[in-house]
Design a protein around this motif. Structure first.
Motif, PDB file in Angstrom:
ATOM      1  N   ILE A 151      17.487  36.976 -18.220  1.00  0.00           N
ATOM      2  CA  ILE A 151      16.555  37.028 -19.347  1.00  0.00           C
ATOM      3  C   ILE A 151      16.861  35.972 -20.397  1.00  0.00           C
ATOM      4  N   HIS A 152      18.104  35.477 -20.428  1.00  0.00           N
ATOM      5  CA  HIS A 152      18.488  34.529 -21.478  1.00  0.00           C
ATOM      6  C   HIS A 152      17.775  33.185 -21.332  1.00  0.00           C
ATOM      7  N   GLY A 153      17.866  32.595 -20.156  1.00  0.00           N
ATOM      8  CA  GLY A 153      17.179  31.320 -19.934  1.00  0.00           C
ATOM      9  C   GLY A 153      15.679  31.463 -20.045  1.00  0.00           C
ATOM     10  N   LEU A 154      15.139  32.605 -19.571  1.00  0.00           N
ATOM     11  CA  LEU A 154      13.702  32.841 -19.663  1.00  0.00           C
ATOM     12  C   LEU A 154      13.271  32.983 -21.118  1.00  0.00           C
ATOM     13  N   THR A 155      14.113  33.590 -21.933  1.00  0.00           N
ATOM     14  CA  THR A 155      13.812  33.698 -23.360  1.00  0.00           C
ATOM     15  C   THR A 155      13.646  32.316 -23.976  1.00  0.00           C
ATOM     16  N   LEU A 156      14.493  31.384 -23.576  1.00  0.00           N
ATOM     17  CA  LEU A 156      14.402  30.021 -24.103  1.00  0.00           C
ATOM     18  C   LEU A 156      13.090  29.357 -23.701  1.00  0.00           C
ATOM     19  N   SER A 157      12.702  29.475 -22.439  1.00  0.00           N
ATOM     20  CA  SER A 157      11.458  28.841 -22.003  1.00  0.00           C
ATOM     21  C   SER A 157      10.244  29.524 -22.625  1.00  0.00           C
ATOM     22  N   ASN A 158      10.274  30.861 -22.727  1.00  0.00           N
ATOM     23  CA  ASN A 158       9.180  31.578 -23.394  1.00  0.00           C
ATOM     24  C   ASN A 158       9.059  31.145 -24.846  1.00  0.00           C
ATOM     25  N   ALA A 159      10.194  30.994 -25.506  1.00  0.00           N
ATOM     26  CA  ALA A 159      10.187  30.599 -26.913  1.00  0.00           C
ATOM     27  C   ALA A 159       9.620  29.203 -27.095  1.00  0.00           C
ATOM     28  N   MET A 160       9.942  28.295 -26.178  1.00  0.00           N
ATOM     29  CA  MET A 160       9.433  26.926 -26.275  1.00  0.00           C
ATOM     30  C   MET A 160       7.913  26.889 -26.118  1.00  0.00           C
ATOM     31  N   LEU A 161       7.408  27.650 -25.172  1.00  0.00           N
ATOM     32  CA  LEU A 161       5.961  27.709 -24.982  1.00  0.00           C
ATOM     33  C   LEU A 161       5.281  28.357 -26.185  1.00  0.00           C
ATOM     34  N   LEU A 162       5.836  29.478 -26.648  1.00  0.00           N
ATOM     35  CA  LEU A 162       5.233  30.189 -27.766  1.00  0.00           C
ATOM     36  C   LEU A 162       5.245  29.341 -29.038  1.00  0.00           C
ATOM     37  N   SER A 163       6.304  28.585 -29.243  1.00  0.00           N
ATOM     38  CA  SER A 163       6.379  27.695 -30.396  1.00  0.00           C
ATOM     39  C   SER A 163       5.262  26.659 -30.360  1.00  0.00           C
ATOM     40  N   THR A 164       5.004  26.124 -29.174  1.00  0.00           N
ATOM     41  CA  THR A 164       3.932  25.135 -29.032  1.00  0.00           C
ATOM     42  C   THR A 164       2.564  25.777 -29.211  1.00  0.00           C
ATOM     43  N   TRP A 165       2.352  26.928 -28.588  1.00  0.00           N
ATOM     44  CA  TRP A 165       1.052  27.600 -28.670  1.00  0.00           C
ATOM     45  C   TRP A 165       0.713  28.006 -30.105  1.00  0.00           C
ATOM     46  N   THR A 166       1.720  28.409 -30.879  1.00  0.00           N
ATOM     47  CA  THR A 166       1.478  28.845 -32.256  1.00  0.00           C
ATOM     48  C   THR A 166       1.725  27.731 -33.263  1.00  0.00           C
ATOM     49  N   ASP A 167       2.214  26.588 -32.786  1.00  0.00           N
ATOM     50  CA  ASP A 167       2.528  25.444 -33.641  1.00  0.00           C
ATOM     51  C   ASP A 167       3.422  25.868 -34.800  1.00  0.00           C
ATOM     52  N   ASN A 168       4.536  26.536 -34.434  1.00  0.00           N
ATOM     53  CA  ASN A 168       5.411  27.084 -35.470  1.00  0.00           C
ATOM     54  C   ASN A 168       6.798  27.348 -34.896  1.00  0.00           C
ATOM     55  N   TRP A 169       7.737  27.673 -35.794  1.00  0.00           N
ATOM     56  CA  TRP A 169       9.048  28.138 -35.368  1.00  0.00           C
ATOM     57  C   TRP A 169       8.913  29.496 -34.687  1.00  0.00           C
ATOM     58  N   VAL A 170       9.798  29.754 -33.732  1.00  0.00           N
ATOM     59  CA  VAL A 170       9.873  31.061 -33.077  1.00  0.00           C
ATOM     60  C   VAL A 170      11.287  31.593 -33.242  1.00  0.00           C
ATOM     61  N   ASP A 171      11.410  32.767 -33.851  1.00  0.00           N
ATOM     62  CA  ASP A 171      12.712  33.418 -33.999  1.00  0.00           C
ATOM     63  C   ASP A 171      13.046  34.174 -32.722  1.00  0.00           C
ATOM     64  N   LEU A 172      14.349  34.225 -32.394  1.00  0.00           N
ATOM     65  CA  LEU A 172      14.810  35.009 -31.255  1.00  0.00           C
ATOM     66  C   LEU A 172      15.439  36.298 -31.757  1.00  0.00           C
ATOM     67  N   PRO A 173      15.190  37.440 -31.113  1.00  0.00           N
ATOM     68  CA  PRO A 173      14.358  37.596 -29.914  1.00  0.00           C
ATOM     69  C   PRO A 173      12.882  37.363 -30.213  1.00  0.00           C
ATOM     70  N   ILE A 174      12.146  36.897 -29.222  1.00  0.00           N
ATOM     71  CA  ILE A 174      10.755  36.525 -29.430  1.00  0.00           C
ATOM     72  C   ILE A 174       9.864  37.765 -29.528  1.00  0.00           C
ATOM     73  N   ASP A 175       8.670  37.556 -30.021  1.00  0.00           N
ATOM     74  CA  ASP A 175       7.638  38.596 -30.028  1.00  0.00           C
ATOM     75  C   ASP A 175       7.059  38.653 -28.616  1.00  0.00           C
ATOM     76  N   GLU A 176       7.540  39.602 -27.818  1.00  0.00           N
ATOM     77  CA  GLU A 176       7.167  39.667 -26.405  1.00  0.00           C
ATOM     78  C   GLU A 176       5.688  39.954 -26.202  1.00  0.00           C
ATOM     79  N   GLU A 177       5.123  40.790 -27.048  1.00  0.00           N
ATOM     80  CA  GLU A 177       3.706  41.123 -26.903  1.00  0.00           C
ATOM     81  C   GLU A 177       2.833  39.915 -27.226  1.00  0.00           C
TER      82      GLU A 177
END
Length: 390
Positions: free
Chosen positions: A330-356
């Motif tokens: 889940i750790h590496g996947l969290t990083l890739s999810n966060a990178m995508l979410l940051s781009t999609w929202t055009d913003n910083w993403v805090d970890l743990p990410i908003d999974e929903e």
């Protein structure tokens, strides 16, 4: 001790490799007893390549209920890894999944909970953890030899893929087929090693993913990400499938020096005096700590996929610690999810990410994907297990 009876689900490229190694008795303590693949025609291949005594199933539930296996290797498309693992745990089976752990962290978290409740041995095919270079880097950091980590930089751009590669399958490089691009397909090993070797995850991520930048695809093929850690350290991760020649260089700076891994070699520049101490005592206008270029002995050889399989079997039989516990996927996947979410929202993403929020954004892209299939919540039964993504 009786050998562990292993079944393999999905005999694409990697599943076929694992099955062949098991059938050839190259995994000590294990024996291949069954194969499951959605394509009925694979039965002939199994009989010819693996032996006529290997049971063949086209439905995973029939395999799980067969009584022929003690453990299962899951080598199917990305989306189905968690759902298949959860079903296997329900049938009291040990599980080894191919990377990535899944496509989105919510499903992987559910898989991890099922694994913990089952009490069965759960591992993930992070074969790069068997590389003594990264093991030594982890040791230098954990032992304090490098001091406190201050900066990490990984440029991993030697994943060149042509348009013909992407055109070879309608599912390739699609949100519905793979759930992403270079981050989910090529980079899971590096994303895992990044956090595993330094021993910490970032607190927040700001990333810039470009989708179909170099190729006619719908997912990310070029990524630059910046991360920050709780101790004040920072990091950069750069990856793409569109550059040639590519680079694979991992650099970790600490307050006692710097380590660089590149071209399968490690270089350690060690400070004679830790930087904070030098800074406090130096009174000149210009100067820097004395630095030694050290040759670090690297022992052992990378055992790769076979090493992870043997490690898994050894844990099943003897209870030895796992090199790659499945829960850590889940750790590496969290990083890739966060990178995508940051781009999609055009913003910083805090970890743990908003999974929903991530799942909502992902499902929007699945709905318009050029490769149509059920949404990310689909169960394994809807997935064509004949393909292996990599």
């Amino acid at each position: 001790m009786n050998p562990v009876r292993v079944g393999v689900i999905g005999v694409g490229n990697m599943g076929a490799y694992h099955a062949k190694q098991l059938a050839a008795n190259k995994i000590t303590g294990a024996v291949l007893t069954a194969i499951c693949d959605a394509v009925e025609e694979k039965k002939e291949w199994v009989s010819k390549e693996l032996g006529s005594d290997i049971a063949f199933f086209t439905n995973e539930n029939e395999l799980f209920q067969s009584g022929l296996i003690d453990a299962v290797i899951i080598a199917t498309p990305h989306y189905s890894h968690p759902s298949l693992a959860i079903e296997a745990f329900k049938h009291e089976l040990h599980v080894l999944i191919e990377k990535p752990a899944g496509v989105y962290t919510k499903q992987v978290r559910q898989m991890n909970e099922a694994a913990q409740q089952s009490g069965k041995v759960f591992s993930i095919m992070y074969n790069q953890r068997t590389n003594p270079l990264y093991q030594k880097l982890r040791d230098l950091i954990q032992s304090g030899e490098l001091g406190e980590v201050r900066r990490t930089n990984w440029i991993i751009t030697n994943w060149y893929r042509s348009q013909s590669y992407y055109d070879s399958g309608a599912w390739r490089a699609t949100w519905a087929g793979e759930g992403g691009g270079v981050l989910i397909n090529q980079d899971p090993h590096q994303l895992d090693l990044w956090q595993w070797s330094i021993g910490m995850m970032p607190t927040r991520v700001r990333a810039f993913c470009r989708f179909g930048h170099y190729r006619d695809i719908e997912v990310e093929d070029d990524v630059t990400a910046y991360v920050e850690y709780a101790n004040g350290a920072s990091g950069v991760f750069i990856t793409t499938t569109g550059e040639a020649p590519g680079t694979n260089r991992f650099e970790v700076s600490g307050d006692r020096g710097k380590v660089v891994i590149e071209n399968d070699k490690m270089t350690f520049w060690r400070l004679r005096t830790p930087e904070p101490e030098f800074n406090q005592t130096f009174k000149g206008a210009f100067g820097a700590p004395e630095c030694w270029k050290c040759d670090i002995p690297i022992h052992g050889q990378m055992t790769g996929h076979d090493g992870i399989m043997m490690d898994w079997v050894k844990c099943i039989q003897h209870g030895t610690p796992l090199l790659a516990p499945g829960e850590e996927g889940i750790h590496g996947l969290t990083l890739s999810n966060a990178m995508l979410l940051s781009t999609w929202t055009d913003n910083w993403v805090d970890l743990p990410i908003d999974e929903e929020l991530f799942l909502s954004e992902l499902n929007q892209r699945i709905e318009t994907s050029r490769y149509q299939k059920p949404k990310a919540e689909a169960t394994s039964g809807t997935v064509d297990m004949s393909k292996t993504f990599g």
